[in-house]
Design an enzyme around this catalytic site. Structure first.
Site, PDB file in Angstrom:
ATOM      1  N   TYR A 125       0.840  -1.198   0.000  1.00  0.00           N
ATOM      2  CA  TYR A 125       0.000   0.000   0.000  1.00  0.00           C
ATOM      3  C   TYR A 125       0.878   1.252   0.000  1.00  0.00           C
ATOM      4  O   TYR A 125       0.590   2.227  -0.683  1.00  0.00           O
ATOM      5  CB  TYR A 125      -0.933   0.003   1.214  1.00  0.00           C
ATOM      6  CG  TYR A 125      -1.964  -1.097   1.160  1.00  0.00           C
ATOM      7  CD1 TYR A 125      -3.134  -0.950   0.428  1.00  0.00           C
ATOM      8  CD2 TYR A 125      -1.769  -2.285   1.849  1.00  0.00           C
ATOM      9  CE1 TYR A 125      -4.081  -1.963   0.374  1.00  0.00           C
ATOM     10  CE2 TYR A 125      -2.710  -3.309   1.807  1.00  0.00           C
ATOM     11  CZ  TYR A 125      -3.864  -3.141   1.064  1.00  0.00           C
ATOM     12  OH  TYR A 125      -4.793  -4.146   1.013  1.00  0.00           O
ATOM     13  N   ASN A 135     -12.577  -1.171  -4.886  1.00  0.00           N
ATOM     14  CA  ASN A 135     -12.390  -1.598  -6.268  1.00  0.00           C
ATOM     15  C   ASN A 135     -13.593  -2.434  -6.708  1.00  0.00           C
ATOM     16  O   ASN A 135     -13.853  -3.487  -6.142  1.00  0.00           O
ATOM     17  CB  ASN A 135     -11.103  -2.416  -6.371  1.00  0.00           C
ATOM     18  CG  ASN A 135     -10.933  -3.093  -7.704  1.00  0.00           C
ATOM     19  OD1 ASN A 135     -11.561  -2.746  -8.693  1.00  0.00           O
ATOM     20  ND2 ASN A 135     -10.060  -4.089  -7.724  1.00  0.00           N
ATOM     21  N   CYS A 195      -6.402  -5.733  -7.056  1.00  0.00           N
ATOM     22  CA  CYS A 195      -6.169  -5.259  -5.688  1.00  0.00           C
ATOM     23  C   CYS A 195      -5.718  -6.404  -4.785  1.00  0.00           C
ATOM     24  O   CYS A 195      -5.154  -6.155  -3.714  1.00  0.00           O
ATOM     25  CB  CYS A 195      -7.402  -4.546  -5.140  1.00  0.00           C
ATOM     26  SG  CYS A 195      -8.885  -5.540  -5.125  1.00  0.00           S
ATOM     27  N   HIS A 196      -5.914  -7.652  -5.213  1.00  0.00           N
ATOM     28  CA  HIS A 196      -5.421  -8.784  -4.418  1.00  0.00           C
ATOM     29  C   HIS A 196      -3.888  -8.815  -4.382  1.00  0.00           C
ATOM     30  O   HIS A 196      -3.310  -9.458  -3.513  1.00  0.00           O
ATOM     31  CB  HIS A 196      -5.978 -10.119  -4.959  1.00  0.00           C
ATOM     32  CG  HIS A 196      -5.533 -10.456  -6.342  1.00  0.00           C
ATOM     33  ND1 HIS A 196      -6.145  -9.924  -7.465  1.00  0.00           N
ATOM     34  CD2 HIS A 196      -4.543 -11.264  -6.797  1.00  0.00           C
ATOM     35  CE1 HIS A 196      -5.559 -10.403  -8.542  1.00  0.00           C
ATOM     36  NE2 HIS A 196      -4.578 -11.218  -8.164  1.00  0.00           N
ATOM     37  N   GLU A 241      -1.175 -17.340  -8.755  1.00  0.00           N
ATOM     38  CA  GLU A 241      -0.235 -16.563  -9.562  1.00  0.00           C
ATOM     39  C   GLU A 241       1.228 -16.828  -9.207  1.00  0.00           C
ATOM     40  O   GLU A 241       2.132 -16.343  -9.886  1.00  0.00           O
ATOM     41  CB  GLU A 241      -0.531 -15.067  -9.416  1.00  0.00           C
ATOM     42  CG  GLU A 241      -1.878 -14.665  -9.980  1.00  0.00           C
ATOM     43  CD  GLU A 241      -2.151 -13.175  -9.855  1.00  0.00           C
ATOM     44  OE1 GLU A 241      -1.234 -12.414  -9.457  1.00  0.00           O
ATOM     45  OE2 GLU A 241      -3.274 -12.764 -10.171  1.00  0.00           O
TER      46      GLU A 241
END
Length: 178
Positions: free
Chosen positions: A98, A126, A134-135, A161
């Site tokens: 962040y 979002n 945003c993850h 991912e």
């Protein structure tokens, strides 16, 4: 009028909405529901944007790393949209904090600093999960923090991912998808 559909994913049901040929909403379904103004919604799973979205999500959950090439139209404030634009630049399998997002936004706006908490608030609003990733935003210490879909889903998306992060201590590791 929003054209809507529900999508069954390995992480649960998602609801999507398209408007004027662009994706406006993609969220994991929760107890509160999603659409409150149903007078402006029509169930239209045959909408071309929603058909393309389902194909994209199938590829994503199969680990094929599809490019986010769908037209997006997230609804939000100018600040939120600026944060979401930065999030769209975070590559598949990568993470950002962040604070790093706040620094990028501050630099883009010619400011000395920006609040990481404000960035977190914008990320939490979002409206298009996964495609506006945003993850991929984690805490300064590398731990998972906040996700509107739930930390279990955030962890599963990052694991899918192959991203590096510190697992949340109360969430068991998510098994690999077949």
């Amino acid at each position: 009028m929003l054209h809507t559909c529900t999508i069954d994913t390995p992480l649960g049901i998602m609801t999507a909405a398209a408007d004027d040929g662009k994706l406006a909403i993609l969220r994991f379904c929760g107890p509160k529901g999603l659409f409150t103004d149903t007078a402006n919604c029509a169930e239209r799973p045959d909408n071309p944007v929603l058909v393309a979205l389902r194909a994209w999500l199938d590829d994503y959950f199969d680990g094929k790393r599809p490019r986010p090439n769908l037209p997006l139209e997230p609804r939000g404030t100018p600040f939120q949209k600026a944060v979401w634009e930065i999030l769209k630049q975070v590559p598949y399998g990568a993470t950002i904090t962040y604070g790093e997002v706040a620094k990028k936004l501050a630099a883009a706006r010619g400011l000395a600093s920006m609040s990481a908490q404000a960035v977190g608030g914008a990320a939490g609003r979002n409206p298009i999960a996964i495609l506006i990733p945003c993850h991929r935003v984690i805490g300064a210490d590398g731990r998972l923090t906040g996700y509107a879909g739930g930390l279990d889903k955030k962890q599963a998306l990052l694991q899918l991912e192959g991203a590096s992060f510190h697992e949340h201590p109360t969430i068991r590791s998510i098994p690999e998808h077949p």
